[in-house]
Design a protein around this motif. Structure first.
Motif, mmCIF file in Angstrom:
data_model
loop_
_atom_site.group_PDB
_atom_site.id
_atom_site.type_symbol
_atom_site.label_atom_id
_atom_site.label_comp_id
_atom_site.label_asym_id
_atom_site.label_seq_id
_atom_site.Cartn_x
_atom_site.Cartn_y
_atom_site.Cartn_z
ATOM 1 N N LEU A 40 0.865 -1.172 0.000
ATOM 2 C CA LEU A 40 0.000 0.000 0.000
ATOM 3 C C LEU A 40 0.904 1.224 0.000
ATOM 4 O O LEU A 40 1.543 1.553 1.005
ATOM 5 C CB LEU A 40 -0.915 0.006 1.222
ATOM 6 C CG LEU A 40 -1.857 1.207 1.362
ATOM 7 C CD1 LEU A 40 -2.799 1.303 0.167
ATOM 8 C CD2 LEU A 40 -2.655 1.123 2.664
ATOM 9 N N LEU A 41 0.989 1.876 -1.164
ATOM 10 C CA LEU A 41 1.872 3.028 -1.315
ATOM 11 C C LEU A 41 1.024 4.248 -1.632
ATOM 12 O O LEU A 41 0.409 4.333 -2.699
ATOM 13 C CB LEU A 41 2.890 2.783 -2.439
ATOM 14 C CG LEU A 41 3.699 1.485 -2.357
ATOM 15 C CD1 LEU A 41 4.744 1.435 -3.469
ATOM 16 C CD2 LEU A 41 4.363 1.317 -1.000
ATOM 17 N N ASN B 154 -4.277 13.731 5.891
ATOM 18 C CA ASN B 154 -3.984 14.290 7.215
ATOM 19 C C ASN B 154 -3.971 13.220 8.292
ATOM 20 O O ASN B 154 -3.423 13.426 9.377
ATOM 21 C CB ASN B 154 -5.007 15.366 7.585
ATOM 22 C CG ASN B 154 -4.867 16.600 6.724
ATOM 23 O OD1 ASN B 154 -3.757 17.062 6.480
ATOM 24 N ND2 ASN B 154 -5.987 17.140 6.243
ATOM 25 N N ASP B 155 -4.611 12.101 8.004
ATOM 26 C CA ASP B 155 -4.587 10.966 8.922
ATOM 27 C C ASP B 155 -4.757 9.687 8.122
ATOM 28 O O ASP B 155 -5.018 9.708 6.924
ATOM 29 C CB ASP B 155 -5.670 11.094 10.009
ATOM 30 C CG ASP B 155 -7.064 11.313 9.421
ATOM 31 O OD1 ASP B 155 -7.344 10.762 8.334
ATOM 32 O OD2 ASP B 155 -7.871 12.018 10.039
ATOM 33 N N LEU B 156 -4.602 8.559 8.806
ATOM 34 C CA LEU B 156 -4.704 7.255 8.167
ATOM 35 C C LEU B 156 -5.850 6.475 8.804
ATOM 36 O O LEU B 156 -5.973 6.441 10.029
ATOM 37 C CB LEU B 156 -3.388 6.481 8.320
ATOM 38 C CG LEU B 156 -2.184 7.112 7.625
ATOM 39 C CD1 LEU B 156 -0.889 6.411 8.041
ATOM 40 C CD2 LEU B 156 -2.337 7.040 6.106
ATOM 41 N N PHE C 166 4.352 -0.542 3.340
ATOM 42 C CA PHE C 166 3.442 0.565 3.624
ATOM 43 C C PHE C 166 4.237 1.857 3.588
ATOM 44 O O PHE C 166 5.174 2.059 4.351
ATOM 45 C CB PHE C 166 2.793 0.361 4.989
ATOM 46 C CG PHE C 166 1.705 1.349 5.318
ATOM 47 C CD1 PHE C 166 1.005 2.030 4.332
ATOM 48 C CD2 PHE C 166 1.347 1.595 6.642
ATOM 49 C CE1 PHE C 166 -0.004 2.924 4.630
ATOM 50 C CE2 PHE C 166 0.334 2.481 6.960
ATOM 51 C CZ PHE C 166 -0.331 3.148 5.956
ATOM 52 N N CYS C 167 3.865 2.729 2.651
ATOM 53 C CA CYS C 167 4.564 4.009 2.498
ATOM 54 C C CYS C 167 3.545 5.134 2.473
ATOM 55 O O CYS C 167 2.653 5.147 1.626
ATOM 56 C CB CYS C 167 5.389 4.017 1.215
ATOM 57 S SG CYS C 167 6.158 5.613 0.859
ATOM 58 N N PHE C 168 3.653 6.062 3.428
ATOM 59 C CA PHE C 168 2.769 7.227 3.433
ATOM 60 C C PHE C 168 3.568 8.517 3.574
ATOM 61 O O PHE C 168 3.105 9.524 4.107
ATOM 62 C CB PHE C 168 1.692 7.113 4.523
ATOM 63 C CG PHE C 168 2.199 6.869 5.928
ATOM 64 C CD1 PHE C 168 2.454 7.931 6.780
ATOM 65 C CD2 PHE C 168 2.395 5.584 6.400
ATOM 66 C CE1 PHE C 168 2.894 7.721 8.078
ATOM 67 C CE2 PHE C 168 2.829 5.361 7.700
ATOM 68 C CZ PHE C 168 3.080 6.427 8.543
ATOM 69 N N PHE D 280 7.698 6.751 6.544
ATOM 70 C CA PHE D 280 6.907 7.920 6.907
ATOM 71 C C PHE D 280 7.778 9.178 6.825
ATOM 72 O O PHE D 280 7.624 10.129 7.591
ATOM 73 C CB PHE D 280 6.245 7.772 8.286
ATOM 74 C CG PHE D 280 7.149 7.270 9.386
ATOM 75 C CD1 PHE D 280 7.976 8.133 10.077
ATOM 76 C CD2 PHE D 280 7.142 5.927 9.729
ATOM 77 C CE1 PHE D 280 8.787 7.675 11.102
ATOM 78 C CE2 PHE D 280 7.958 5.456 10.746
ATOM 79 C CZ PHE D 280 8.784 6.323 11.441
ATOM 80 N N SER D 281 8.696 9.173 5.882
ATOM 81 C CA SER D 281 9.550 10.344 5.649
ATOM 82 C C SER D 281 8.709 11.540 5.209
ATOM 83 O O SER D 281 7.617 11.394 4.663
ATOM 84 C CB SER D 281 10.577 10.035 4.552
ATOM 85 O OG SER D 281 11.405 8.953 4.913
#
Length: 333
Positions: free
Chosen positions: A217-218, A225-227, A240-242, A265-266
């Motif tokens: 999930l990229l 603003n949130d997950l 997982f990249c957000f 989460f960079s």
């Protein structure tokens, strides 16, 4: 003197010799990538209509058009004409009823012909990096499709019929102008990769938890603003990249994702590395560049699978203290 008649095979033989290729009637694969080809002889398809040619690579050339005779090679299962200058795919492509893989990415295509809907065996469709602005309803006819790549276009929505693609495993939507994730994606129960980086999406809907087979999930560089905590129910998730969103904290549900191997989460607003990250026993890579934090929890020392950390230089000392027993990782920091 009467002109000597040249058969289609003779013409194609001579043409192929320009690229150090030898014509064989029963050849299953023909690779003509990167030859600066501007034109394919109209006899090409007739020379290969014996039923043996399965795979044709003509990528990275200078083609502006595809000769219609190619579409008489009914035995073709893979056609790769990506990275050319093609603006139009002829309707005749619908005659390639055995085609399983169609690669037409990195061209100048503005729309896809409806005849593609006749390709009932199509397994993979790659049409990224073109000038597409929409998908038509006929896309739902491709019920065998497992891989759909639409990245680098100007698409903002899906037709209702896309919900018919129930065998879809990979869906690449990067660099489009989607503002929301279509409800139909929630019906792709076989989906393993959902990639929608660099769009305009502000919310991940609850139906995301339906995707129980999802591994990647990229969603970097959107307007999140949130997950959604529903992501925590996707225990199969490995990547997982957000990064590049306005997320303020690492959500607690991530501790449920015990299969996670890659986490990024960079470039977020996160300022605290939470203790529960130490529960991610499968984690191999952690990316946390361009965020500000002043401590790291000791729980990260439990991450014995960790091989790579990407962080800012001034954060390296924090990791070295906590991960002092992981010599190979320390040497890579």
């Amino acid at each position: 003197m009467a002109k000597i008649f040249e058969s289609p095979v003779d013409i194609v033989k001579v043409w192929l010799e320009k690229f150090n290729k030898k014509y064989e009637e029963e050849m299953p694969i023909l690779e003509l990538n990167r030859n600066n080809i501007e034109e394919i002889p109209i006899e090409f398809g007739f020379a290969f209509n014996s039923g043996h040619l399965k795979v044709l690579y003509i990528a990275s050339n200078k083609l502006k058009d595809l000769p219609k005779s190619i579409f008489s090679i009914h035995s073709l299962e893979l056609l790769n004409c990506s990275s050319n200058e093609i603006r139009l795919i002829p309707e005749e492509i619908g005659a390639l009823t055995n085609l399983k893989t169609l690669m037409i990415f990195n061209n100048h295509i503005e729309s896809l012909p409806e005849s593609i809907s006749s390709l009932s065996s199509l397994f993979s469709l790659s049409c990224g990096t073109n000038k597409l602005t929409e998908l038509n309803e006929w896309i739902g006819s491709l019920t065998s499709l497992e891989h759909l790549c639409l990245e680098n276009n100007k698409i903002d929505s899906f037709p209702n019929s896309i919900s018919n693609l129930t065998f879809l495993k990979t869906l690449y939507l990067c660099n489009n102008i989607f503002t929301e994730l279509d409800l139909s994606i929630g019906s792709f129960l076989c989906l393993e990769e959902l990639i929608f980086e660099n769009n305009l999406i502000s919310t991940i809907p609850d139906w995301i938890s339906n995707l129980s087979s999802l591994k990647s999930l990229l969603c970097s560089n959107n307007l999140l603003n949130d997950l959604n905590p529903a992501i925590g129910n996707i225990v199969s998730l490995e990547e997982f990249c957000f990064k590049g969103n306005k997320i303020d904290s690492v959500p607690p549900f991530i501790s449920n994702l015990t299969c996670l191997e890659y986490l990024s989460f960079s470039r977020t607003n996160i300022t605290i590395i939470p203790d529960f990250l130490g529960n991610l026993n499968s984690l191999i890579e952690l990316f946390c560049e361009n965020i500000k934090f002043d401590s790291i929890p000791e729980s990260l020392s439990r991450l014995t699978s960790l091989e790579n950390i990407n962080c800012d230089e001034d954060q390296v000392p924090f990791f070295k203290i906590i991960l002092k027993n992981n010599d190979s990782l320390i040497n890579n920091l």
